[in-house]
Design an enzyme around this catalytic site. Structure first.
Site, PDB file in Angstrom:
ATOM      1  N   ASP A  71       0.968  -0.992  -0.336  1.00  0.00           N
ATOM      2  CA  ASP A  71      -0.352   0.329  -0.003  1.00  0.00           C
ATOM      3  C   ASP A  71       0.863   1.373   0.078  1.00  0.00           C
ATOM      4  O   ASP A  71       0.086   2.121  -0.118  1.00  0.00           O
ATOM      5  CB  ASP A  71      -1.100   0.227   1.176  1.00  0.00           C
ATOM      6  CG  ASP A  71      -0.006   0.192   2.682  1.00  0.00           C
ATOM      7  OD1 ASP A  71       0.995  -0.514   2.415  1.00  0.00           O
ATOM      8  OD2 ASP A  71      -0.755  -0.126   3.595  1.00  0.00           O
ATOM      9  N   SER A  72       2.274   0.867   0.406  1.00  0.00           N
ATOM     10  CA  SER A  72       3.283   2.139  -0.044  1.00  0.00           C
ATOM     11  C   SER A  72       2.947   3.100  -1.750  1.00  0.00           C
ATOM     12  O   SER A  72       3.406   3.749  -2.093  1.00  0.00           O
ATOM     13  CB  SER A  72       4.705   1.930  -0.361  1.00  0.00           C
ATOM     14  OG  SER A  72       4.415   0.289  -1.154  1.00  0.00           O
ATOM     15  N   ASP A 110      -1.178  -6.316  -0.403  1.00  0.00           N
ATOM     16  CA  ASP A 110      -1.474  -5.826   0.622  1.00  0.00           C
ATOM     17  C   ASP A 110      -2.780  -5.080   1.600  1.00  0.00           C
ATOM     18  O   ASP A 110      -3.390  -5.049   0.724  1.00  0.00           O
ATOM     19  CB  ASP A 110      -0.666  -4.232   0.903  1.00  0.00           C
ATOM     20  CG  ASP A 110       0.358  -3.915   2.048  1.00  0.00           C
ATOM     21  OD1 ASP A 110       0.385  -5.268   2.980  1.00  0.00           O
ATOM     22  OD2 ASP A 110       1.082  -3.367   2.061  1.00  0.00           O
ATOM     23  N   GLU A 208       9.798  -3.637  10.279  1.00  0.00           N
ATOM     24  CA  GLU A 208       9.758  -2.401   9.512  1.00  0.00           C
ATOM     25  C   GLU A 208      10.385  -1.679  10.583  1.00  0.00           C
ATOM     26  O   GLU A 208      10.026  -1.390  12.006  1.00  0.00           O
ATOM     27  CB  GLU A 208       8.889  -1.401   8.865  1.00  0.00           C
ATOM     28  CG  GLU A 208       8.905  -0.149   8.114  1.00  0.00           C
ATOM     29  CD  GLU A 208       8.193   0.677   7.483  1.00  0.00           C
ATOM     30  OE1 GLU A 208       7.323  -0.772   7.034  1.00  0.00           O
ATOM     31  OE2 GLU A 208       8.458   1.335   6.383  1.00  0.00           O
TER      32      GLU A 208
HETATM   33  O1  KIV Z   1       3.096  -1.234   1.413  1.00  0.00           O
HETATM   34  C1  KIV Z   1       4.554  -1.734   1.968  1.00  0.00           C
HETATM   35  O2  KIV Z   1       5.369  -1.040   0.647  1.00  0.00           O
HETATM   36  C2  KIV Z   1       5.519  -2.264   2.708  1.00  0.00           C
HETATM   37  C3  KIV Z   1       7.190  -2.143   2.403  1.00  0.00           C
HETATM   38  C4  KIV Z   1       7.778  -1.417   3.656  1.00  0.00           C
HETATM   39  C5  KIV Z   1       7.583  -3.603   3.530  1.00  0.00           C
HETATM   40  O3  KIV Z   1       4.628  -2.402   3.567  1.00  0.00           O
END
Ligand code: KIV
Length: 291
Positions: A71-72, A110, A208
């Site tokens: 979700d980044s 995610d 993280e």
């Molecule tokens: O959403 C994402 O990219 C993440 C990573 C940083 C592990 O959760």
């Protein structure tokens, strides 16, 4: 404990090296069973985020065995200020694109903020969409003890879960972006969270922004692999956000990011060269024209 790379230990795989997650010869989709076997072999592995089919196909061809449709995407792809506004519809669309762009990598989708916090049944409904509509092989969700029941129901229902503890960006409004697990009490909580997600059936756990020594201890204690981001060198796997790793993200980078290219500069220069050609009349030339 210092973990050696697969190549150093010589424990990458069967004698022909065909089973190694990275550098292995297999072409079928990686499964969570392959991930478990890699932990048994002491093999380290890389994970990258991906949000579109074309980028994912490049990473797949490069042999990246696990891709996270994180979700980044909120910050790195959709132009939001954080991951909080990202919707399940958006994650489903992006995850489906990444699945279509890949053949070998295990794709982890995610679950965005608000799609699983109500409880296990909501989590199952959301995860089912990512599995059925997007075709992901696993889902990821944030939280340790607080997400135990959600993870348990998903795993019992046949959906592999990657957990995510330490800094959990969906809680930015409550916890900010700070190193987690500093001090005895916080370290004990992180260990409880790690054991809780393992007991619930998670096949791996992202750590993280956690002190390196604590991440090493979690990695020693768990039998499922740890995936570090800002968590030192001793986790079983490492993940980076691809736009950070390739230098496309603008602005200051966190200390834990290693930039392997400067795509922002490359793309900016190419865009300027194109614009100058158009303005100066040097593109298109005869060779680019059809008659
Ligand atoms: O959403 C994402 O990219 C993440 C990573 C940083 C592990 O959760």
């Amino acid at each position: 404990m210092t973990q050696l790379s697969a190549a150093q230990t010589g424990k990458t795989s069967s004698s022909d090296g065909s089973k190694a997650l990275y550098g292995g010869k297999g072409t079928r989709r990686i499964t969570v069973r392959d991930i478990a076997l890699a932990k048994e072999r002491g093999e380290k592995w890389p994970m990258l985020t991906a949000y579109d089919a074309m980028t994912a196909s490049v990473f797949d061809e490069a042999g990246i065995p696990v891709m996270l449709v994180g979700d980044s995407a909120g910050n790195c792809h959709l132009g939001y200020e954080s991951t909080v506004p990202v919707t399940l519809d958006e994650m489903t669309m992006l995850s489906a694109a990444v699945v279509r762009g890949t053949q070998r990598a295990l794709i982890v989708g995610d679950l965005p903020f608000g799609s699983y916090q109500e409880g296990p049944v909501q989590a199952l409904r959301s995860a089912t969409r990512l599995v059925k509509e997007a075709g992901v092989g696993a889902v990821k969700l944030e939280g340790g003890e607080r997400s135990h029941e959600q993870i348990r129901l998903l795993v019992e229902s046949g959906i592999p879960v990657m957990a995510h503890i330490g800094l959990t960006p969906q809680s930015v409004n409550a916890m900010g972006y700070r190193v987690q697990g500093r001090g005895e009490e916080a370290a004990q909580q992180l260990l409880r969270d790690a054991k809780s997600v393992q007991d619930a059936g998670a096949f791996a756990v992202v750590l993280e922004l956690v002190p390196a020594e604590l991440a090493a201890e979690v990695t020693r204690v768990l039998h499922i692999p740890t995936v570090g981001i800002g968590a030192g060198a001793e986790t079983d796997a490492q993940v980076l956000v691809w736009t950070d790793m390739l230098g496309l993200t603008g602005g200051r980078m966190p200390k834990f990011v290693k930039q392997y290219a400067n795509l922002r500069e490359v793309m900016g220069n190419a865009a300027k060269a194109f614009a100058e050609d158009v303005v100066g009349g040097t593109f298109p030339l005869e060779e680019h024209s059809v008659h």
